[in-house]
Write a protein that holds these residues in place. Structure first.
Motif, PDB file in Angstrom:
ATOM      1  N   ILE A 235       0.837  -1.204   0.000  1.00 48.12           N
ATOM      2  CA  ILE A 235       0.000   0.000   0.000  1.00 48.12           C
ATOM      3  C   ILE A 235       0.870   1.251   0.000  1.00 48.12           C
ATOM      4  O   ILE A 235       0.621   2.210  -0.746  1.00 48.12           O
ATOM      5  N   SER A 236       1.919   1.265   0.824  1.00 46.29           N
ATOM      6  CA  SER A 236       2.795   2.439   0.903  1.00 46.29           C
ATOM      7  C   SER A 236       3.509   2.699  -0.415  1.00 46.29           C
ATOM      8  O   SER A 236       3.642   3.863  -0.844  1.00 46.29           O
ATOM      9  N   ASP A 237       3.934   1.628  -1.093  1.00 44.03           N
ATOM     10  CA  ASP A 237       4.643   1.809  -2.354  1.00 44.03           C
ATOM     11  C   ASP A 237       3.732   2.386  -3.436  1.00 44.03           C
ATOM     12  O   ASP A 237       4.152   3.214  -4.253  1.00 44.03           O
ATOM     13  N   VAL A 238       2.476   1.934  -3.471  1.00 48.21           N
ATOM     14  CA  VAL A 238       1.538   2.489  -4.462  1.00 48.21           C
ATOM     15  C   VAL A 238       1.313   3.978  -4.218  1.00 48.21           C
ATOM     16  O   VAL A 238       1.257   4.778  -5.158  1.00 48.21           O
ATOM     17  N   ILE A 239       1.189   4.361  -2.954  1.00 45.10           N
ATOM     18  CA  ILE A 239       0.972   5.784  -2.629  1.00 45.10           C
ATOM     19  C   ILE A 239       2.152   6.622  -3.114  1.00 45.10           C
ATOM     20  O   ILE A 239       1.975   7.715  -3.677  1.00 45.10           O
ATOM     21  N   LYS A 240       3.366   6.115  -2.955  1.00 43.60           N
ATOM     22  CA  LYS A 240       4.551   6.874  -3.357  1.00 43.60           C
ATOM     23  C   LYS A 240       4.714   6.903  -4.871  1.00 43.60           C
ATOM     24  O   LYS A 240       4.948   7.962  -5.463  1.00 43.60           O
ATOM     25  N   THR A 241       4.627   5.697  -5.488  1.00 47.45           N
ATOM     26  CA  THR A 241       4.905   5.643  -6.928  1.00 47.45           C
ATOM     27  C   THR A 241       3.849   6.395  -7.745  1.00 47.45           C
ATOM     28  O   THR A 241       4.162   6.993  -8.773  1.00 47.45           O
ATOM     29  N   PHE A 248      -6.721  13.457  -3.053  1.00 45.40           N
ATOM     30  CA  PHE A 248      -7.079  12.479  -4.088  1.00 45.40           C
ATOM     31  C   PHE A 248      -7.517  11.153  -3.462  1.00 45.40           C
ATOM     32  O   PHE A 248      -8.441  10.507  -3.935  1.00 45.40           O
ATOM     33  N   PHE A 249      -6.840  10.755  -2.375  1.00 51.02           N
ATOM     34  CA  PHE A 249      -7.209   9.525  -1.674  1.00 51.02           C
ATOM     35  C   PHE A 249      -8.632   9.623  -1.133  1.00 51.02           C
ATOM     36  O   PHE A 249      -9.405   8.671  -1.210  1.00 51.02           O
ATOM     37  N   VAL A 250      -8.975  10.785  -0.601  1.00 49.73           N
ATOM     38  CA  VAL A 250     -10.304  10.956  -0.021  1.00 49.73           C
ATOM     39  C   VAL A 250     -11.368  11.033  -1.118  1.00 49.73           C
ATOM     40  O   VAL A 250     -12.432  10.427  -0.997  1.00 49.73           O
ATOM     41  N   ASP A 251     -11.078  11.768  -2.189  1.00 47.63           N
ATOM     42  CA  ASP A 251     -12.090  11.997  -3.228  1.00 47.63           C
ATOM     43  C   ASP A 251     -12.210  10.822  -4.197  1.00 47.63           C
ATOM     44  O   ASP A 251     -13.301  10.602  -4.745  1.00 47.63           O
ATOM     45  N   SER A 252     -11.126  10.095  -4.437  1.00 44.97           N
ATOM     46  CA  SER A 252     -11.141   9.057  -5.488  1.00 44.97           C
ATOM     47  C   SER A 252     -10.554   7.748  -4.965  1.00 44.97           C
ATOM     48  O   SER A 252      -9.600   7.188  -5.510  1.00 44.97           O
ATOM     49  N   LEU A 253     -11.109   7.253  -3.877  1.00 47.57           N
ATOM     50  CA  LEU A 253     -10.619   6.000  -3.296  1.00 47.57           C
ATOM     51  C   LEU A 253     -10.829   4.831  -4.250  1.00 47.57           C
ATOM     52  O   LEU A 253     -10.023   3.883  -4.268  1.00 47.57           O
ATOM     53  N   GLU A 254     -11.863   4.837  -5.042  1.00 36.84           N
ATOM     54  CA  GLU A 254     -12.119   3.734  -5.972  1.00 36.84           C
ATOM     55  C   GLU A 254     -10.970   3.590  -6.965  1.00 36.84           C
ATOM     56  O   GLU A 254     -10.546   2.465  -7.288  1.00 36.84           O
ATOM     57  N   ILE A 255     -10.473   4.724  -7.479  1.00 35.99           N
ATOM     58  CA  ILE A 255      -9.345   4.655  -8.413  1.00 35.99           C
ATOM     59  C   ILE A 255      -8.106   4.133  -7.709  1.00 35.99           C
ATOM     60  O   ILE A 255      -7.323   3.334  -8.262  1.00 35.99           O
ATOM     61  N   VAL A 256      -7.910   4.577  -6.458  1.00 34.24           N
ATOM     62  CA  VAL A 256      -6.753   4.100  -5.686  1.00 34.24           C
ATOM     63  C   VAL A 256      -6.840   2.589  -5.483  1.00 34.24           C
ATOM     64  O   VAL A 256      -5.838   1.854  -5.594  1.00 34.24           O
ATOM     65  N   GLU A 257      -8.044   2.114  -5.213  1.00 32.90           N
ATOM     66  CA  GLU A 257      -8.203   0.663  -5.010  1.00 32.90           C
ATOM     67  C   GLU A 257      -7.901  -0.116  -6.280  1.00 32.90           C
ATOM     68  O   GLU A 257      -7.343  -1.232  -6.216  1.00 32.90           O
ATOM     69  N   ARG A 261      -5.209  -3.109  -6.370  1.00 33.44           N
ATOM     70  CA  ARG A 261      -5.485  -4.474  -6.837  1.00 33.44           C
ATOM     71  C   ARG A 261      -4.441  -4.923  -7.848  1.00 33.44           C
ATOM     72  O   ARG A 261      -3.971  -6.076  -7.824  1.00 33.44           O
ATOM     73  N   LYS A 262      -4.090  -4.049  -8.766  1.00 33.84           N
ATOM     74  CA  LYS A 262      -3.058  -4.395  -9.752  1.00 33.84           C
ATOM     75  C   LYS A 262      -1.743  -4.717  -9.056  1.00 33.84           C
ATOM     76  O   LYS A 262      -1.048  -5.673  -9.423  1.00 33.84           O
ATOM     77  N   GLU A 263      -1.372  -3.885  -8.063  1.00 36.75           N
ATOM     78  CA  GLU A 263      -0.112  -4.109  -7.357  1.00 36.75           C
ATOM     79  C   GLU A 263      -0.145  -5.392  -6.545  1.00 36.75           C
ATOM     80  O   GLU A 263       0.838  -6.147  -6.485  1.00 36.75           O
ATOM     81  N   PHE A 264      -1.297  -5.677  -5.918  1.00 38.57           N
ATOM     82  CA  PHE A 264      -1.416  -6.925  -5.135  1.00 38.57           C
ATOM     83  C   PHE A 264      -1.289  -8.133  -6.034  1.00 38.57           C
ATOM     84  O   PHE A 264      -0.652  -9.145  -5.678  1.00 38.57           O
ATOM     85  N   ILE A 265      -1.917  -8.105  -7.204  1.00 37.13           N
ATOM     86  CA  ILE A 265      -1.827  -9.232  -8.133  1.00 37.13           C
ATOM     87  C   ILE A 265      -0.392  -9.412  -8.588  1.00 37.13           C
ATOM     88  O   ILE A 265       0.105 -10.558  -8.691  1.00 37.13           O
ATOM     89  N   ALA A 266       0.296  -8.308  -8.856  1.00 34.01           N
ATOM     90  CA  ALA A 266       1.690  -8.401  -9.294  1.00 34.01           C
ATOM     91  C   ALA A 266       2.565  -9.022  -8.220  1.00 34.01           C
ATOM     92  O   ALA A 266       3.542  -9.714  -8.524  1.00 34.01           O
ATOM     93  N   ARG A 267       2.237  -8.768  -6.950  1.00 33.86           N
ATOM     94  CA  ARG A 267       3.051  -9.301  -5.854  1.00 33.86           C
ATOM     95  C   ARG A 267       2.517 -10.630  -5.335  1.00 33.86           C
ATOM     96  O   ARG A 267       3.040 -11.179  -4.367  1.00 33.86           O
ATOM     97  N   GLY A 268       1.452 -11.123  -5.935  1.00 38.94           N
ATOM     98  CA  GLY A 268       0.910 -12.399  -5.499  1.00 38.94           C
ATOM     99  C   GLY A 268       0.134 -12.311  -4.215  1.00 38.94           C
ATOM    100  O   GLY A 268       0.024 -13.318  -3.494  1.00 38.94           O
TER     101      GLY A 268
END
Length: 1927
Positions: A235-241, A248-257, A261-268
């Motif tokens: 989660i921290s890496d996605v926020i930074k990269t 943006f996190f507050v207004d567009s949490l769906e996009i952040v999610e 999800r993409k990052e979680f799938i990449a990391r298994g």
């Protein structure tokens, strides 16, 4: 101590003990000579003595005991030697003799060196013990400074520590900007500067960067979701990269999610539901924290200025809410690191916060232990450090303050007094918050900002902190200390405001008084009245619920009347009725009637009352806010913006009167919100309760500073107090006085203000015949004396003379020229000959011409014993075409019905431009003609006061010079003695204008006085005087708006600006976080004149124009002297003065290009370069070649060449044009170049102007003048190349042609210049080459004969395009000058120049070079030229016509010219004579004229349709002749209907004639918007008269001349007016034929019916005046034939039908009457008509005696008779038509002719009028005389056999002068449809015969069948029925 020292010799070697011993020995000396209390204070500030010891010493009263206690403390065994030396040094500074007595040494350096050595020794020891060398590390200088002071327990300078560090550690370096020592580190035992972060330090979310937010989110994920490192890191890496911010996190949490999800799938990893829900929970928590500012805080702050007491903080969120300077602002500080818990850090932050509060004059509270959050909120956390005590913290603050200032100073004292006690407030969890209150009271504050050295420890910089508000958030800003001066004005005003608030808090009743004073100052901007410098706009809310509204509105009535626009948001009309009190002050508008695109043009300049949301009288309801915003709001907003723009944004003021609470749903709320946002410093909202505008203020707080809000909103006063105590005193009383005016009945009438407003008399200042009298009588004695003194002082100081100065007759000197002027006025009133008389008073600038003119006006306007000698008088303020003259007419006619006996209006026009005066005089002439007195009384006397600069040779009687006569000097001396008795010497010296006059305009006195005043000016004021003096020196009547100098006088106005790049560079660094984006708002407190010096007030005078204040130099003489002084002082020349003003103007155009003030000053400067002043010379007035400024600049001085003078002037004019872009500046620059023969530079100059303004015709005319002047110069040179001359002429003509294309057709200069250039070169070439040139120019020779001219000369050859254009221009000048009505001011212009050009042109261009005949071209054969030739030499012209008449069988262009000449001659000739009896010869001649006029029109039409013809110019003469001869009069139709044009074709000819006239004489092109073209008014020459066909028209000028001669004989001198018009005068009634018709519904046309044998036609004839009163009624009128067609004049209602028997008698004598035998004009003397031998022969009898052959020969078309053969039947009109006659009646031997029932003609029109009364007696005249029309008597000439007849020879003296002023003054309403047909059956209107080019006559058509005869008209049927009944 003394005994110990004496017994032990070893102690003498100890310096410390020796010094202590010496001090002890001097104790008594100290007590006697030293102020111990003051000394102790200084020692305490340096920490040499303790606070307890200080109190102990100050409590002792005996001075020696005080000294003993002090010495005992200093010399105790424990006291160090260092402190002893410090004591001596402090004592030596103030009492060096005492130290000398103690030590026996006066060397201060010895003590200082010893002290420094000890300090260095101790400091070195400390730093060696705490610091060690360490290469890669560093320590902060601030930390080191604190540490050393902690160890030494005393004040230590940082520079000394730095020197010790450098000397001790050789490798150490000090880094200046970062305040660090490199290469050093603390030893391990030093722990006070621990960098460890304190726990639970939460940073505000909104200010977190992306990296910080990722860390924050890690903690929140671990708390709420999981502690799995893999998930947390993902989660921290996605926020930074992805750089995801908190928002943006507050207004567009769906996009952040999705990204997670993409990052979680990449990391298994598995992105489960728990992670998604946990993130949503984290977002909810963040939202709650961000929304905390919107919730109510659970805990309050400690009361400001109080101890904590039992107050305990809860661990909750607190929020600051600041509403005024006394409400504290809060600063939250929570230490983040361990080192920040030190008391020195606390002290530094307190001092920094205190500095911001002191400079902002804002109370504040410093909170140490509260974490700052968003939205000005804080989280109470608390501190737990036990060693904090109020005493130690206060001591730390005091110690830090010593470092912030260099030595004890007043600024340090301000901080010490502003920083209150340290308060420790406990929290609920045993923690605490340290608080310090800051109270910068006005008692000890300065009005200048305070800077300090910061930080207290370490390396320091000079800092200036200021507490400000931005968007409702309070921060303190770092201001560049260099800008401290710019904050002084704001600081001063803010200090005054704080003083009022503090006094209000202490004494509430005093606070109300302060609110009144503050509100008055806010409204007046520091002046006496609001309207002195500001323009108020009253915006009134709903007032229905207000109590005592009548009393309140009565008190604020003047405020409403002073407002150019009142915005009323209440639909009720009660308010305006209370304000106006029956007078129509305002033009009432309703927002529903207008839009921003469609709005009144004078919003802001007139008086308007706008109903913004409904009107009960119009039944318009108030709209809800949504509908109001879309409907009415746009216009209200636009009107407000427009008025602010017109009246200058900086000087306009919006005053909102809020009587009821306004909410967001109110329309007033929206306008108030807009005003507060657009013009925050020009808006004032007033209410009795703060709740009324609470919502508005709350909504403005986030975007407006509190200080600005305090200047906008005012409440707390009752409405009665607001009205009576605040507004009423600061608005001057608007005069509603009643004016009294004299009448022709010898009485007085009143003119009220309501009537003045209703009649819109805004351009004139009316003078009452009892001016000032009534107002003076209403005053008490004290007020009378005060008025006398004030008006006298103002006048003598230089203000314009008011009517009060003349009322107090001792205040104005009667000039020597006064009686001469008054006698001239009386002479023009009683003996003048014009309808509008003009009297000019010339005066040199400053000589008193304006005062003299007003004195003359006063003399003739005030009541006298004989009211018949009292005149209505007024002063002309401005000239607007038609409007100004109409206002004068309204004044003349007001409540005086006897127009014939009214006295004239005397109008004073002071320094009105000459062009405007010409327009005014022309308008006045028109009005006087239409409405003037028929008794010859004057309508208007215009007294023109004009400045002149040169008056060489002019007599003193017409020019007021800067010289006093002996009598005038004596008056000033006597007046000066009187003033010395009632005024002080200083007051008399301030009366500059009086003293200048008293000294006889002495230049030495003026220069001496001016220099004395100028020395008292400040630098910026001197610059203002320079600019004003420059303007008034060259344009004395200029007065400018004072706001134009706001920037020059360095007064901040109401505007918000950004920092410029230049300013940022000057600062050289940051200007503050917010300041870099926008400057602070500076409230507009006062205008610059409030604080101007006394010297400036003496030099400038204030005047009012259009309700706005303006300033100028007090006198033109003082202006010149002031400018001369500045030029000498600053070593300036005139070029530099002009350049400075151009720079000033350029700056204004850059800053505020759209303001009216800038536009005015731009216009004034352009006038300085363009306006040519009038000069009075012995033989008349003239204008200078250039303006005074240009003339002065172009003067060639002794030390320069002519080229240098030209270059100087040219450069300045070029610069002025580049700045102003004024085309006329460029034009005059071109003229300057022409005058210096710099033709190439002139071409460049005019080319630049044309690029900017290519559609100004005068510019092309000036362009042509370049080539013309160059041509003139070349003509003076010998052996000039003729081809070059021709090229120059062609270039000039091309430019003049372009000017003609763009200009108006009535501007004849462009055409005259073209012709003059052509004639100039052609005459030169004719003189040079003589005959061959004429052959070449007329196309006879070829180019081989004159190679020196060809091919260039071909463009001037006869028939070339240029030659045709020149001829057309010459014809156009002739047509405009002779066929159209010129303004009255131009009608006296001689025609000699025009005739000269025509003669020159005809002399050069003629087909027959051997002929000398003047009648050769189309110009020569024009009507006006023929008429002039007829008047000049009738016999010669007759011979020419006879020759042309014999050769009428020619064809082509020559035939058309010959016909034009022949027909024109005979029409003119027959209009001068008339036949007394019916004569068939006359009828034959008339038929022949009909034929020739038809042939003439046919020739012109053939020429226009012939493509081979080059000449396509269509002339008006054929139409005039054709219509005059073919108009269907009843008798003409009865006798010659077969020869008269058919009505269909006559209509076509009339329509074409009107169209042709409009094409020739349009004055305005048809624009793209479809603007209708306007035509010049046509002249009138002929009108149809009584008489037989062929003699039934008359020259109106001749009839008018006859009337003038009779009027002169009766004693009348003035020109005729409309009521004397020839149409309605007795002479006209007996002369002109009247026809009947019906006026249409518009009142501008008359439908006249004519009965032909086969149908009835109806002609629509335009009227010469508005006949709306006769709509749809039967009228009679005279038909005049103008150059645009027939026009109806003298319209009046048709009289009742007369008895038929009488009508028959009249018809039987319709041609010959006893009193009017000619049928035209008045009755004739009987004695003159009967020969002495009693042989009275009748023409009719002679006709009957003719044989049939002779009669047929006369009547047949193929007869050979010429027009001269009718002379035998002519009779002469005698010169005495008024004599009585007694001639026997006779019967005419011819048959009775029936008159047409559709019209009244001949004698039938005169029934009931005149002396003839249908008594017809045929009378023959003496042989040898020819009867003429009225005003002409000619002797018959013996017939000439060769010519076929003889025409009368009449001299010019007998004929009288042909003037243009006698033409009827009437506006013609054009129409393209002259007539329409009333037919029994359907017949089409026959068109013009295009093939033959002529008119198709009746005989050329097939006759109508007998069964299709038209029915008889209703009137005729009625008559027939009467005849049958009679039978």
């Amino acid at each position: 101590m003394t005994e110990l020292f004496e017994k032990n010799d070893s102690l003498t070697e100890d310096d410390c003990l020796e010094t202590k011993y010496q001090i002890i020995m001097g104790t008594r000396c100290i007590g006697r000579h030293v102020d111990v209390d003051v000394l102790v204070d200084k020692l305490r500030s340096k920490e040499i003595v303790s606070h307890q010891k200080k109190l102990e010493i100050q409590q002792e009263h005996d001075t020696e005991e005080k000294a003993s206690l002090l010495v005992l403390d200093i010399t105790c065994i424990q006291e160090s030697y260092e402190n002893v030396l410090k004591f001596l040094k402090c004592l030596q500074k103030d009492y060096p003799l005492v130290v000398e007595w103690i030590k026996g040494d006066t060397d201060d350096k010895d003590i200082g060196n010893k002290l420094r050595d000890l300090e260095v020794k101790h400091i070195t020891t400390i730093i060696k013990d705490a610091i060690e060398a360490n290469g890669p590390t560093c320590i902060f200088g601030e930390d080191l400074h604190i540490y050393v002071e902690e160890k030494r327990k005393c004040f230590v300078k940082f520079l000394l520590i730095k020197d010790c560090i450098i000397s001790t550690f050789r490798d150490a370096k000090f880094i200046e900007k970062s305040n660090r020592f490199s290469g050093l580190s603390w030893k391990s035992h030093v722990i006070m500067f621990d960098e460890t972060q304190l726990p639970d330090v939460v940073q505000p979310l909104s200010s977190m960067p992306c990296e910080e937010f990722s860390k924050y989110l890690e903690v929140e994920v671990q708390k709420n979701i999981t502690k799995d490192a893999k998930i947390v890191n993902a989660i921290s890496d996605v926020i930074k990269t992805e750089s995801i911010s908190l928002s943006f996190f507050v207004d567009s949490l769906e996009i952040v999610e999705d990204e997670l999800r993409k990052e979680f799938i990449a990391r298994g990893l598995n992105y489960g539901v728990g992670i998604s829900g946990g993130l949503k929970k984290v977002r909810k928590g963040i939202k709650n924290r961000l929304k905390a500012g919107g919730t109510e805080c659970e805990s309050d702050f400690r009361t400001f200025g109080r101890s904590s007491g039992n107050f305990i903080y809860k661990k909750v969120i607190v929020k600051q809410d600041v509403t005024s300077m006394l409400t504290p602002v809060h600063c939250f500080i929570m230490p983040k690191r361990e080192k920040e818990m030190h008391k020195s850090y606390f002290a530094a932050e307190v001092i920094k916060f205190a500095a911001a509060c002191i400079n902002g004059l804002q109370n504040g509270t410093f909170h140490f232990g509260i974490k700052p959050l968003e939205n000005n909120e804080g989280q109470i956390v608390g501190l737990r450090k036990s060693e904090y005590t109020p005493q130690t913290l206060k001591a730390a603050i005091e110690n830090s303050l010593h470092h912030c200032f260099v030595g004890p100073c007043f600024e340090q004292r301000i901080f010490e007094r502003a920083i209150q006690a340290v308060v420790i407030v406990p929290c609920e969890d045993e923690s605490f918050v340290v608080e310090v209150d800051i109270n910068p009271s006005c008692i000890f504050m300065k009005d200048t900002p305070v800077s300090l050295l910061f930080p207290p420890h370490g390396e320091q910089d000079n800092k200036l902190y200021k507490y400000i508000s931005r968007q409702g958030i309070y921060i303190f800003e770092t201001v560049d200390p260099k800008k401290a001066e710019s904050l002084k004005i704001e600081m001063k005003e803010t200090l005054h405001a704080r003083k009022i608030l503090e006094m209000s808090a202490v004494k509430p009743e005093k606070g109300l008084s302060n609110i009144r004073a503050q509100l008055q100052k806010r409204l007046t901007a520091g002046n006496s009245y609001v309207t002195d410098q500001m323009v108020p706009h009253i915006i009134c809310g709903k007032y229905s619920s207000i109590a005592n509204s009548n009393k309140i509105f009565n008190n604020i009535r003047d405020a409403f009347l002073s407002s150019p626009v009142v915005f009323d948001f209440d639909p009720s009309t009660v308010l305006i009725k209370n304000i106006e009190k029956g007078d129509n002050y305002f033009d009432v508008l309703v927002a529903d009637d207008y839009t921003p695109e469609k709005r009144p043009q004078n919003i802001g300049s007139g008086k308007h009352w706008i109903y913004c949301n409904g009107n009960v009288e119009r039944k318009l309801q108030s709209l809800p806010i949504s509908e109001w915003l879309s409907g009415r709001y746009p216009f209200v907003k636009c009107a407000l913006e427009e008025s602010f723009k017109v009246n200058s944004n900086n000087r306009s003021l919006a005053v909102f009167l809020v009587f009821e609470t306004i909410l967001k749903t109110d329309s007033l709320y929206q306008i108030a919100l807009d005003c507060s946002r657009w013009y925050p410093l020009n808006t004032v909202v007033i209410s009795d309760k703060e709740e009324c505008f609470a919502q508005l203020r709350k909504d403005l707080e986030p975007i407006t500073e509190p200080q600005t809000l305090n200047q906008i909103f005012f409440s707390g006063l009752s409405w009665m107090d607001v009205a009576s105590e605040v507004l009423s005193p600061i608005f001057p009383c608007v005069s509603g006085s009643v004016l009294r005016l004299p009448t022709s009945y010898g009485t007085l009438v009143t003119l009220t203000q309501n009537e003045t407003n209703t009649m819109k008399l805004c351009d004139i200042e009316i003078l009452s015949c009892e001016e000032c009298k009534l107002a003076f009588e209403e005053m008490d004695k004290t007020l009378q004396d005060d008025t006398f003194s004030k008006k006298e002082n103002a006048f003598y100081k230089g203000s314009e003379a008011s009517w009060w100065n003349f009322f107090f007759d001792a205040q104005v000197c009667q000039r020597e020229i006064f009686e001469n002027i008054t006698s001239r006025v009386e002479e023009k009133i009683y003996d003048g000959r014009e309808r509008v008389e003009v009297l000019k008073i010339f005066h040199q600038p400053g000589a008193g011409g304006t005062t003299l003119g007003r004195h003359v006006l006063w003399h003739f306007s005030q009541c006298k014993t004989d009211l018949s000698k009292v005149y209505r008088c007024c002063v002309l303020r401005n000239v607007i075409e038609n409007d100004s003259a109409d206002q004068i007419f309204k004044l003349w006619s007001f409540k005086d019905k006897n127009k014939d006996e009214r006295n004239p209006v005397i109008v004073l026009a002071d320094n009105i431009p000459e062009e405007s005066l010409e327009i005014l005089i022309d308008n006045l002439n028109t009005l006087s003609y239409c409405h003037g007195s028929s008794h010859g009384k004057l309508f208007c006397l215009l007294i023109v006061v004009a400045r002149i600069w040169e008056s060489k040779g002019a007599s003193d009687s017409v020019v007021l010079r800067q010289v006093l006569s002996p009598r005038e000097k004596l008056w000033f001396q006597d007046r000066s003695k009187f003033l010395e008795k009632t005024n002080s010497k200083k007051q008399i010296e301030s009366m500059i204008a009086f003293n200048v006059m008293k000294e006889g305009f002495c230049p030495d006195y003026i220069n001496k006085t001016t220099r004395g005043i100028m020395k008292g000016l400040e630098r910026k004021e001197e610059k203002l005087v320079q600019h004003l003096s420059f303007l008034n020196s060259y344009k004395p009547d200029v007065a400018v708006r004072p706001d134009i100098f706001d920037d020059l006088m360095e007064i901040e106005t109401s505007k918000t600006t950004k920092w410029t790049i230049k300013e940022l560079r000057e600062v050289g660094g940051p200007v503050g976080l917010v300041g870099a984006q926008r400057r602070a708002f500076i409230p507009f407190r006062q205008t610059w004149n409030v604080e101007s010096t006394e010297s400036l007030e003496l030099l400038i005078k204030h005047s009012s124009y259009d309700g706005r204040n303006r300033i100028s130099i007090v006198s033109p003489l003082m202006a010149k002297a002031s400018l001369q002084y500045i030029m000498e002082k600053e070593s300036l020349d005139l070029k530099k003065v002009v350049s400075d003003f151009l720079i000033f103007l350029e700056t204004q155009l850059e800053n505020d290009p759209n303001s009216d003030s800038t536009k005015e000053i731009r216009k004034h400067l352009c006038d300085l370069f363009c306006y040519r002043q009038k000069q009075k010379k012995p033989f008349g007035d003239s204008k200078s070649a250039f303006s005074n400024l240009v003339t002065k600049l172009s003067e060639v001085n002794n030390w320069e060449t002519r080229e240098e003078a030209f270059q100087r002037t040219n450069d300045l004019m070029s610069n002025c044009f580049q700045i102003t872009k004024d085309p006329y500046v460029g034009q005059h620059r071109t003229r300057l170049c022409i005058s210096f023969s710099e033709f190439d530079i002139a071409i460049q100059a005019i080319t630049l102007v044309l690029k900017e303004s290519g559609k100004v015709p005068i510019l092309y005319d000036t362009f042509g003048q370049i080539y013309k002047e160059k041509l003139k110069l070349e003509l003076t040179k010998p052996n000039t190349d003729p081809k070059e001359l021709i090229k120059l002429a062609c270039n000039a003509i091309a430019k003049f042609k372009e000017a003609q294309r763009l200009g108006r057709v009535d501007n004849l200069e462009f055409y005259e210049h073209e012709v003059s250039v052509a004639l100039l070169v052609l005459e030169y070439l004719e003189t040079r080459y003589k005959g061959p040139f004429l052959e070449a120019i007329n196309g006879i020779s070829h180019d081989t004969n004159m190679p020196e001219l060809y091919p260039e000369i071909s463009c001037f050859c006869d028939g070339s395009e240029m030659q045709r254009h020149i001829k057309a221009s010459l014809r156009h000048v002739n047509d405009v000058f002779t066929k159209t009505k010129l303004p009255f001011t131009l009608r006296s212009k001689p025609e000699n120049g025009l005739l000269s050009m025509i003669n020159k042109f005809e002399r050069i261009y003629k087909t027959d070079l051997a002929s000398s005949s003047p009648v050769e071209t189309a110009i020569s054969c024009s009507f006006t030229v023929v008429k002039n030739q007829y008047d000049k030499d009738q016999i010669r012209l007759k011979k020419t016509v006879n020759a042309l008449e014999c050769n009428l069988e020619a064809c082509g262009n020559r035939l058309e010219k010959d016909l034009t000449t022949v027909v024109g001659f005979y029409i003119i000739h027959f209009s001068m004579i008339s036949c007394p009896e019916f004569d068939e010869k006359i009828q034959y001649n008339y038929k022949k004229l009909l034929h020739l006029s038809d042939k003439l029109l046919k020739c012109q039409n053939e020429r226009m349709t012939n493509e081979c013809m080059n000449d396509k110019v269509e002339n008006l003469e054929p139409y005039l002749y054709f219509s005059l001869l073919h108009w269907p009069l009843p008798d003409r139709l009865r006798l010659h209907e077969q020869h008269i044009c058919k009505p269909e074709n006559l209509i076509k000819a009339l329509t074409r004639w009107q169209k042709l006239y409009d094409q020739k004489f349009y004055t305005q092109k048809k624009s793209e918007l479809g603007k209708v073209s306007l035509s010049l008014l046509p002249k009138l020459f002929f009108a149809l008269a009584k008489g037989q066909p062929g003699g039934d028209y008359v020259d109106t000028d001749k009839v008018r001349s006859q009337w003038r001669r009779e009027a002169d004989e009766q004693g009348r001198k003035r020109r005729e007016v409309k009521r004397d018009d020839i149409w309605n005068h007795k002479l006209g009634q007996e002369t002109f034929c009247r026809i009947s018709g019906i006026v249409d519904g518009s009142g501008r046309k008359i439908h006249h019916s004519v009965d032909y044998h086969y149908k009835t036609f109806q002609y629509s004839i335009p009227t010469g005046e508005d006949c709306s009163d006769y709509r749809n009624r039967s009228v009679t009128f005279v038909l005049g034939i103008s150059w645009r067609g027939p026009i109806a004049y003298g319209v009046k209602l048709e009289e009742e039908e007369i008895d038929e028997n009488m009508r028959q008698k009249v018809e039987s004598a319709s041609y010959v009457h006893r009193d009017n035998p000619t049928g035209v004009g008045r009755g004739i003397e009987s004695e003159s008509l009967v020969p002495e031998d009693n042989t009275c022969q009748h023409v009719g009898a002679s006709l009957t005696e003719m044989d049939a052959v002779q009669r047929d020969r006369m009547l047949l078309p193929d007869g050979n008779l010429t027009f001269g053969e009718e002379e035998s039947c002519k009779t002469t009109l005698l010169t005495n038509p008024r004599a009585s006659s007694d001639v026997r009646e006779s019967v005419l031997p011819t048959k009775t002719l029936k008159s047409n029932p559709g019209a009244v003609c001949g004698g039938s029109a005169a029934i009931g009028r005149g002396r003839g009364r249908a008594r017809g007696i045929p009378v023959a005249c003496k042989s040898g005389e020819v009867r003429t029309k009225p005003g002409r008597t000619s002797t018959a000439v013996t017939p000439n056999e060769q010519s076929g007849g003889v025409f009368p020879s009449v001299s010019t003296a007998e004929l009288g002068q042909f003037g243009n002023a006698g033409k009827a003054e009437a506006n013609i309403v054009g129409t393209s449809a002259f007539a329409h047909t009333v037919e029994r059956d359907v017949n089409k209107i026959l068109p013009l015969d295009g093939a033959k080019g002529g008119i198709i006559h009746k005989e050329e058509e097939q006759k109508a069948p007998e069964e299709e005869k038209p029915k008889r008209g209703r009137r005729q049927r009625k008559k027939d029925k009467k005849k049958e009944n009679r039978k």
